[in-house]
Write an enzyme that holds these catalytic residues in place. Structure first.
Site, PDB file in Angstrom:
ATOM      1  N   HIS A  64       4.941 -46.316  13.377  1.00 41.21           N
ATOM      2  CA  HIS A  64       5.334 -47.724  13.495  1.00 41.21           C
ATOM      3  C   HIS A  64       4.085 -48.585  13.665  1.00 41.21           C
ATOM      4  CE1 HIS A  64       6.686 -51.393  15.439  1.00 41.21           C
ATOM      5  NE2 HIS A  64       7.860 -51.176  14.889  1.00 41.21           N
ATOM      6  N   ASP A 123       3.131 -51.308  15.341  1.00 40.39           N
ATOM      7  CA  ASP A 123       2.627 -51.608  16.688  1.00 40.39           C
ATOM      8  C   ASP A 123       2.071 -50.339  17.341  1.00 40.39           C
ATOM      9  OD1 ASP A 123       3.407 -54.329  16.597  1.00 40.39           O
ATOM     10  OD2 ASP A 123       5.422 -53.854  17.311  1.00 40.39           O
ATOM     11  N   LYS A 124       2.725 -49.221  17.088  1.00 37.99           N
ATOM     12  CA  LYS A 124       2.284 -47.959  17.696  1.00 37.99           C
ATOM     13  C   LYS A 124       0.985 -47.446  17.065  1.00 37.99           C
ATOM     14  CE  LYS A 124       4.170 -46.987  21.266  1.00 37.99           C
ATOM     15  NZ  LYS A 124       3.086 -47.250  22.212  1.00 37.99           N
ATOM     16  N   GLU A 180      -8.308 -54.225  21.552  1.00 40.22           N
ATOM     17  CA  GLU A 180      -7.091 -54.644  20.846  1.00 40.22           C
ATOM     18  C   GLU A 180      -7.203 -54.256  19.380  1.00 40.22           C
ATOM     19  OE1 GLU A 180      -4.895 -55.877  22.755  1.00 40.22           O
ATOM     20  OE2 GLU A 180      -6.071 -56.548  24.473  1.00 40.22           O
ATOM     21  N   GLU A 219     -13.118 -56.680  24.389  1.00 43.66           N
ATOM     22  CA  GLU A 219     -14.322 -56.649  25.213  1.00 43.66           C
ATOM     23  C   GLU A 219     -14.633 -55.207  25.627  1.00 43.66           C
ATOM     24  OE1 GLU A 219     -11.439 -58.519  26.479  1.00 43.66           O
ATOM     25  OE2 GLU A 219     -12.035 -59.866  24.868  1.00 43.66           O
ATOM     26  N   LYS A 269      12.175 -45.867  13.403  1.00 47.90           N
ATOM     27  CA  LYS A 269      12.663 -46.395  14.680  1.00 47.90           C
ATOM     28  C   LYS A 269      13.965 -45.697  15.047  1.00 47.90           C
ATOM     29  CE  LYS A 269      11.693 -50.982  15.676  1.00 47.90           C
ATOM     30  NZ  LYS A 269      11.857 -52.460  15.605  1.00 47.90           N
ATOM     31  N   PHE A 325      14.512 -48.475   2.988  1.00 48.39           N
ATOM     32  CA  PHE A 325      13.334 -48.570   3.856  1.00 48.39           C
ATOM     33  C   PHE A 325      12.194 -47.821   3.163  1.00 48.39           C
ATOM     34  CE2 PHE A 325      11.947 -47.710   8.608  1.00 48.39           C
ATOM     35  CZ  PHE A 325      10.737 -48.316   8.369  1.00 48.39           C
ATOM     36  N   ASP A 336       5.425 -54.603   7.956  1.00 51.50           N
ATOM     37  CA  ASP A 336       5.469 -55.303   9.234  1.00 51.50           C
ATOM     38  C   ASP A 336       4.078 -55.203   9.863  1.00 51.50           C
ATOM     39  OD1 ASP A 336       6.594 -56.497  11.568  1.00 51.50           O
ATOM     40  OD2 ASP A 336       7.039 -54.533  12.433  1.00 51.50           O
ATOM     41  N   ALA A 337       3.512 -56.339  10.238  1.00 51.89           N
ATOM     42  CA  ALA A 337       2.213 -56.323  10.900  1.00 51.89           C
ATOM     43  C   ALA A 337       2.354 -55.698  12.287  1.00 51.89           C
ATOM     44  CB  ALA A 337       1.669 -57.743  11.019  1.00 51.89           C
ATOM     45  N   ARG A 346       2.550 -54.248  22.043  1.00 49.32           N
ATOM     46  CA  ARG A 346       3.798 -54.919  21.696  1.00 49.32           C
ATOM     47  C   ARG A 346       4.995 -53.977  21.779  1.00 49.32           C
ATOM     48  NH1 ARG A 346       3.111 -59.756  18.747  1.00 49.32           N
ATOM     49  NH2 ARG A 346       5.165 -59.414  17.889  1.00 49.32           N
ATOM     50  N   LYS A 347       4.775 -52.818  22.379  1.00 51.00           N
ATOM     51  CA  LYS A 347       5.902 -51.909  22.598  1.00 51.00           C
ATOM     52  C   LYS A 347       5.928 -51.502  24.062  1.00 51.00           C
ATOM     53  CE  LYS A 347       7.968 -51.746  18.673  1.00 51.00           C
ATOM     54  NZ  LYS A 347       7.697 -53.209  18.583  1.00 51.00           N
ATOM     55  N   LYS A 349      -6.862 -50.136  27.412  1.00 51.02           N
ATOM     56  CA  LYS A 349      -7.419 -50.616  28.672  1.00 51.02           C
ATOM     57  C   LYS A 349      -7.946 -49.475  29.531  1.00 51.02           C
ATOM     58  CE  LYS A 349      -4.409 -54.652  28.922  1.00 51.02           C
ATOM     59  NZ  LYS A 349      -3.251 -55.265  29.578  1.00 51.02           N
ATOM     60  N   LYS A 406      -8.408 -51.700  34.849  1.00 48.24           N
ATOM     61  CA  LYS A 406      -7.334 -52.669  34.616  1.00 48.24           C
ATOM     62  C   LYS A 406      -6.078 -52.156  35.326  1.00 48.24           C
ATOM     63  CE  LYS A 406     -10.147 -54.139  31.187  1.00 48.24           C
ATOM     64  NZ  LYS A 406     -11.563 -53.696  31.108  1.00 48.24           N
ATOM     65  N   ASP A 441      -3.128 -53.276  35.273  1.00 50.42           N
ATOM     66  CA  ASP A 441      -1.968 -53.248  34.382  1.00 50.42           C
ATOM     67  C   ASP A 441      -1.617 -51.801  34.042  1.00 50.42           C
ATOM     68  OD1 ASP A 441      -1.445 -55.914  34.034  1.00 50.42           O
ATOM     69  OD2 ASP A 441      -2.619 -56.121  32.200  1.00 50.42           O
TER      70      ASP A 441
HETATM   71  C1  SAM Z   1      12.211 -55.078  10.875  1.00 48.39           C
HETATM   72  S1  SAM Z   1      10.475 -55.098  11.142  1.00 48.39           S
HETATM   73  C2  SAM Z   1      10.233 -56.622  11.967  1.00 48.39           C
HETATM   74  C3  SAM Z   1      10.457 -57.833  11.138  1.00 48.39           C
HETATM   75  C4  SAM Z   1       9.393 -58.096  10.095  1.00 48.39           C
HETATM   76  N1  SAM Z   1       8.123 -58.494  10.690  1.00 48.39           N
HETATM   77  C5  SAM Z   1       9.861 -59.182   9.121  1.00 48.39           C
HETATM   78  O1  SAM Z   1       9.121 -60.145   8.910  1.00 48.39           O
HETATM   79  O2  SAM Z   1      10.963 -59.040   8.579  1.00 48.39           O
HETATM   80  C6  SAM Z   1      10.288 -54.021  12.517  1.00 48.39           C
HETATM   81  C7  SAM Z   1      10.222 -52.570  12.187  1.00 48.39           C
HETATM   82  O3  SAM Z   1      11.377 -52.137  11.505  1.00 48.39           O
HETATM   83  C8  SAM Z   1      11.059 -51.043  10.674  1.00 48.39           C
HETATM   84  N2  SAM Z   1      11.418 -51.382   9.290  1.00 48.39           N
HETATM   85  C9  SAM Z   1      10.603 -51.891   8.327  1.00 48.39           C
HETATM   86  N3  SAM Z   1      11.280 -52.026   7.171  1.00 48.39           N
HETATM   87  C10 SAM Z   1      12.541 -51.603   7.409  1.00 48.39           C
HETATM   88  C11 SAM Z   1      13.704 -51.486   6.582  1.00 48.39           C
HETATM   89  N4  SAM Z   1      13.668 -51.847   5.318  1.00 48.39           N
HETATM   90  N5  SAM Z   1      14.829 -50.979   7.148  1.00 48.39           N
HETATM   91  C12 SAM Z   1      14.838 -50.607   8.449  1.00 48.39           C
HETATM   92  N6  SAM Z   1      13.777 -50.697   9.253  1.00 48.39           N
HETATM   93  C13 SAM Z   1      12.633 -51.185   8.743  1.00 48.39           C
HETATM   94  C14 SAM Z   1       9.594 -50.770  10.832  1.00 48.39           C
HETATM   95  O4  SAM Z   1       9.418 -49.763  11.816  1.00 48.39           O
HETATM   96  C15 SAM Z   1       9.077 -52.110  11.318  1.00 48.39           C
HETATM   97  O5  SAM Z   1       7.874 -51.964  11.996  1.00 48.39           O
HETATM   98  C1  SAM Z   2      -9.229 -60.681  33.537  1.00 45.09           C
HETATM   99  S1  SAM Z   2      -8.937 -60.977  31.854  1.00 45.09           S
HETATM  100  C2  SAM Z   2      -8.435 -59.374  31.257  1.00 45.09           C
HETATM  101  C3  SAM Z   2      -9.502 -58.330  31.249  1.00 45.09           C
HETATM  102  C4  SAM Z   2     -10.551 -58.531  30.194  1.00 45.09           C
HETATM  103  N1  SAM Z   2     -10.026 -58.279  28.849  1.00 45.09           N
HETATM  104  C5  SAM Z   2     -11.744 -57.599  30.452  1.00 45.09           C
HETATM  105  O1  SAM Z   2     -12.138 -56.876  29.536  1.00 45.09           O
HETATM  106  O2  SAM Z   2     -12.263 -57.583  31.546  1.00 45.09           O
HETATM  107  C6  SAM Z   2      -7.358 -61.746  31.841  1.00 45.09           C
HETATM  108  C7  SAM Z   2      -7.354 -63.237  32.068  1.00 45.09           C
HETATM  109  O3  SAM Z   2      -7.965 -63.533  33.322  1.00 45.09           O
HETATM  110  C8  SAM Z   2      -8.546 -64.826  33.266  1.00 45.09           C
HETATM  111  N2  SAM Z   2      -9.988 -64.697  33.571  1.00 45.09           N
HETATM  112  C9  SAM Z   2     -11.019 -64.572  32.699  1.00 45.09           C
HETATM  113  N3  SAM Z   2     -12.193 -64.547  33.367  1.00 45.09           N
HETATM  114  C10 SAM Z   2     -11.895 -64.652  34.684  1.00 45.09           C
HETATM  115  C11 SAM Z   2     -12.693 -64.686  35.858  1.00 45.09           C
HETATM  116  N4  SAM Z   2     -14.000 -64.581  35.798  1.00 45.09           N
HETATM  117  N5  SAM Z   2     -12.053 -64.818  37.054  1.00 45.09           N
HETATM  118  C12 SAM Z   2     -10.702 -64.914  37.103  1.00 45.09           C
HETATM  119  N6  SAM Z   2      -9.912 -64.884  36.024  1.00 45.09           N
HETATM  120  C13 SAM Z   2     -10.497 -64.744  34.814  1.00 45.09           C
HETATM  121  C14 SAM Z   2      -8.307 -65.360  31.875  1.00 45.09           C
HETATM  122  O4  SAM Z   2      -7.140 -66.162  31.884  1.00 45.09           O
HETATM  123  C15 SAM Z   2      -8.098 -64.097  31.085  1.00 45.09           C
HETATM  124  O5  SAM Z   2      -7.371 -64.327  29.916  1.00 45.09           O
END
Ligand code: SAM
Ligand code: SAM
Lengths: 393, 393
Positions: free
Chosen positions: B23, B25-26, B51, B64, B174, B239, B247-248, B253-254, B274, B278, B280
């Protein structure tokens, strides 16, 4: 470590966070929804799945779009950034000189097949997934208090920057509020955290003082602040580097900030950049609407509505209502009433809320729910009467 | 619409979804975590926020990173894609010919300031936020059944593709499972949905038959399938276009698939890409560990542990335990015990679980929790004895 503020008898601690419109992930949400709005403005039938990514000096817009509209995406990106306030490199981003790249494909014809149609039964859901809606009577917005307070602080940060009240503030910022609940009602605030981007020259004491006096004290109910309420302002000690320069951002990465701050469950789908044929968005709005109307009708103090869909199919695969023991009528009854009073097929939701309109950009910061400042169809209480009638039968 | 499967007396319907490793996102989660692992392998002190975004023919890696490691990111990307199975354009992506762009910046020195340190009290959390952990005794993995079943089906789809059992399958897919609960225990499956990417030439009937017989029936407990269980196989009807072409995809996102399938609450932070400074990631792992040990110690049937942090500060701002009325001891006691038995400062979590190791890529598909197939430190039950001792005092 034994002094962490923890659960006491009949007391809970609930923490929620929010971010300002200048937070990198939120920049992306706003760009994605600004693109969506621009497309819907010209072509209400646009199919849009618009993702945005930002990092130092760069914006990438990508995804799937099928439309008759003719939109200069790059221009929408720059305007959105300007609007947010990223107009100088030293703020973390410069809307005029940043790189913008756009890679858009058409919606997959195999997906379109499942969504296209005239009849409401033919218009299938644009994806599978489950969506939750939540409402509680603890605030007038029918929203959990922690997220409402966190949003208010974030919004006031931006306002103070814009109206010059704290003119040195820069666009990036985060807030976090920990509310103490006693017998499930907010009783005090245990902790407020604000991180606000600032220029090198402003010292921490000034920032701390300004944020406590002008942002926190003016906007948080006085009765919730006690001697034990802790304020943490810019706890890293420095937040000069900010925006996409400090942290990369992506659309759909603030889905808990967008919804209920962690208290209401969520299905996992993001909202921004998605046209309403995507049930991730439209059915989550519908579930909020249903939950809010149940609580507003006095049928429960707290309500969660959950619905799940199959891609390409109009009828949901399941629907259930949870009132956490606060219901005045049974959850079974409520589930039935919500089916009778609301048509859960995607095309019907779109009709009911008139979702093929450019109304999304405004939802992309400070939450999609409880927005009494906006006139959002899914926040309306026009099912209350119907639900009350059912109760009185 | 009145025939949606809805709540009946003492019955709930809980739906969760999963996706295969192909998928979009995965794919991104796996690339982000493969980059993280490669960096940690060479330099355990690497600070990573990686990312990934994929769309037709393109991969972008950004974020970063501060490290002494020397890693060819573009190579890691191509290897990960190959491993997943995206080796031909007609599968939706070709690992050898796709474009790969890398835009990496250093970690903001202002953030690093709050996280760097020798003493456990100096090592602050890498961000603010709240994290939830969840556990239930309804499965041997101490996980909710709907997400476990959805993961099993997704994983088996990939296995059948790889081992040739259903050799025409392609990487994207899916799954979604709706479980009926009676008195809070799983009693039946109401609905199973699978969408699996396939080549043009295979007809729907073959796919439906193969997936029901070889994937569903062999992997779902027989006693949960009833005459009313509905199977929905490729409900869009086609499909063929799949992967990033359909699908981007984006990292993070999961997050509901990564956790509890919507049933356990979540704080909103993503995991993949991460490093463990972190919270999170590391504190969400710790919260799961705590909740699982509480349930395994027989102290509750269901347990949620929630913890919140302030950026740059080691000590959490709050901690609370929720047993949904199933606790054998009070939630206050459990909250205290979890503070005594577990050091919640980020550096202590990292030490306890030895998190500065390249163990993340394997978590980036099929869930971060309940992974009895892996040897993950946050799934260990080594706090059970300690908790039982406390109970017996
Ligand atoms: C339906 S897409 C999300 C919507 C898409 N971004 C759009 O613009 O229509 C989400 C996920 O569904 C699955 N998918 C893609 N094409 C599909 C299809 N034709 N039938 C069922 N699932 C599908 C894939 O895993 C895809 O990442
Ligand atoms: C801490 S950053 C996430 C971690 C980051 N990607 C890294 O690599 O360290 C998340 C959010 O915290 C806020 N942030 C950025 N710099 C910061 C700082 N020096 N002190 C507190 N918050 C900060 C911003 O809103 C940022 O989008």
């Amino acid at each position: 470590t034994s002094e962490i503020k923890a659960k006491e008898e009949n007391k809970n601690l609930i923490t929620s966070e929010s971010v300002t419109e200048g937070h990198p992930d939120k920049i992306c949400d706003q760009i994605s929804d600004a693109v969506l709005d621009a497309l819907l403005e010209e072509d209400p039938e646009s199919r849009v799945a618009c993702e945005t990514a930002v990092t130092t000096g760069q914006v990438n817009v990508f995804g799937e779009i099928t439309t008759k509209a003719n939109v200069d995406i790059s221009n929408v990106v720059r305007e959105t950034l300007k609007d947010i306030g990223y107009t100088k490199a030293k703020y973390g981003f410069d809307c005029d000189t940043c790189g913008v790249s756009v890679s858009i494909d058409e919606q997959s014809p195999d997906i379109a097949m499942g969504v296209d149609g005239e009849d409401k039964n033919d218009v299938g859901a644009g994806d599978q997934g489950m969506m939750y809606g939540y409402a509680t009577d603890e605030t007038e917005e029918f929203m959990p208090m922690p997220i409402m307070l966190a949003h208010r602080l974030s919004r006031k940060l931006s306002e103070a920057r814009r109206n010059g009240e704290i003119s040195y503030l820069r666009p990036d910022g985060k807030t976090q509020v920990t509310v103490e609940y006693e017998n499930n009602q907010p009783s005090a605030i245990s902790n407020i955290l604000i991180s606000a981007q600032h220029p090198e020259e402003v010292d921490n004491e000034t920032i701390e003082n300004d944020l406590i006096e002008k942002i926190i004290k003016r906007n948080v109910p006085e009765n919730l602040i006690t001697d034990e309420t802790e304020f943490l302002i810019n706890p890293t000690g420095r937040f000069v580097v900010g925006g996409p320069q400090g942290d990369a951002g992506v659309t759909g990465r603030k889905i808990v900030v967008d919804t209920y701050g962690g208290i209401g469950r969520i299905g996992g789908g993001a909202f921004s950049g998605k046209d309403p044929s995507k049930v991730d968005r439209s059915a989550a709005y519908a579930a909020r609407y249903a939950a809010k109307n149940v609580v507003a009708a006095g049928l429960a103090n707290r309500c969660e509505v959950s619905v799940a869909y199959s891609i390409g199919v109009a009828k949901p695969v399941s629907l259930w209502v949870n009132t956490f023991g606060t219901g005045k009528v049974s959850e079974e009854k409520l589930s039935n009433w919500l089916q009778e009073s609301f048509d859960w097929r995607p095309a019907a939701i779109i009709d009911r809320f008139e979702l093929k309109r450019p109304i999304y950009r405004q939802t992309a910061a400070y939450g999609h729910f409880g927005r009494n400042d906006l006139n959002l169809p899914w926040e309306k209480l026009d099912m209350v009467k119907d639900l009350k009638n059912k109760e009185s039968v």
